[in-house]
Design a protein around this motif. Structure first.
Motif, short mmCIF file in Angstrom:
data_model
loop_
_atom_site.label_atom_id
_atom_site.label_comp_id
_atom_site.label_asym_id
_atom_site.label_seq_id
_atom_site.Cartn_x
_atom_site.Cartn_y
_atom_site.Cartn_z
N GLY A 87 43.95 43.47 39.27
CA GLY A 87 44.21 42.38 38.33
C GLY A 87 45.45 41.61 38.71
O GLY A 87 45.85 41.57 39.86
N ILE A 88 46.08 41.01 37.69
CA ILE A 88 47.23 40.15 37.95
C ILE A 88 48.55 40.90 37.96
O ILE A 88 49.57 40.36 38.34
N THR A 89 48.55 42.15 37.51
CA THR A 89 49.76 42.96 37.53
C THR A 89 49.41 44.36 38.02
O THR A 89 48.23 44.72 38.08
N GLN A 90 50.42 45.15 38.32
CA GLN A 90 50.20 46.55 38.70
C GLN A 90 49.45 47.24 37.56
O GLN A 90 49.86 47.15 36.42
N MET B 178 43.25 44.92 36.22
CA MET B 178 41.98 44.88 36.93
C MET B 178 41.30 43.54 36.73
O MET B 178 41.66 42.78 35.84
N GLY B 179 40.29 43.28 37.55
CA GLY B 179 39.53 42.05 37.44
C GLY B 179 38.11 42.26 37.92
O GLY B 179 37.79 43.29 38.50
N VAL B 180 37.25 41.28 37.67
CA VAL B 180 35.87 41.29 38.17
C VAL B 180 35.79 40.25 39.27
O VAL B 180 36.21 39.10 39.07
N TYR B 181 35.25 40.64 40.42
CA TYR B 181 35.18 39.77 41.59
C TYR B 181 33.76 39.73 42.14
O TYR B 181 32.97 40.62 41.89
N THR C 188 35.69 35.86 44.97
CA THR C 188 35.73 34.94 43.83
C THR C 188 36.04 35.73 42.57
O THR C 188 35.27 36.62 42.19
N PRO C 189 37.17 35.43 41.88
CA PRO C 189 37.47 36.15 40.64
C PRO C 189 36.71 35.54 39.46
O PRO C 189 36.67 34.33 39.29
N LEU C 190 36.07 36.40 38.66
CA LEU C 190 35.46 35.95 37.41
C LEU C 190 36.46 36.08 36.28
O LEU C 190 36.51 35.26 35.38
N THR C 191 37.25 37.15 36.33
CA THR C 191 38.33 37.37 35.38
C THR C 191 39.37 38.27 36.03
O THR C 191 39.03 39.11 36.85
#
Length: 135
Positions: free
Chosen positions: A36-39, A42-45, A57-60
């Motif tokens: 994700g954007i911090t330690q 998480m994100g969806v790619y 490509t990041p979805l979130t």
């Protein structure tokens, strides 16, 4: 021995980004949970199944953890805090959509043609169940 390796397919890397959770393949795209954007975030790619995806490509992308992931030709769904979120495709037209919220400890996510099924595992009476919501 070398003779036992004959016939094995070559492993093609799709992306070198660290995978932190679920992986789903739909059509020519691989969706997965990554950093994700911090330690600890998480994100969806998404990446093409052909590999060589240097810039997924990041979805979130979140500051916090992200739960389960499910995808099919009609959408990508994931759990985030007390919510079930979705995008209709990799471009996520209109942005991320909240499908359900106020959920207690959301677990596994499974799809069929009409519904998204998910598990809640909270400790309060009535919170531990398999639930569904229309897509």
């Amino acid at each position: 021995p070398p003779s036992s390796r004959r016939g094995c397919a070559t492993r093609t890397p799709i992306t070198t980004m660290r995978v932190l959770g679920g992986i789903e393949v739909v059509g020519n795209l691989v969706y997965y949970v990554g950093p994700g954007i911090t330690q600890g975030g998480m994100g969806v790619y998404a990446c093409p199944t052909t590999g060589g995806c240097a810039a997924p490509t990041p979805l979130t992308r979140l500051a916090g953890p992200l739960g389960n992931l499910a995808a099919d030709a009609k959408g990508i769904f994931w759990t985030e805090d007390d919510k079930l979120q979705s995008c209709s495709d990799v471009a996520c037209p209109g942005g991320v959509r909240t499908v359900a919220s106020g959920l207690a400890s959301v677990g596994n996510v499974v799809l069929d043609a009409k519904f998204v099924y998910f598990e809640t595992t909270g400790t309060a009476a009535g919170s531990r169940a398999v639930r569904r919501v229309a897509r």
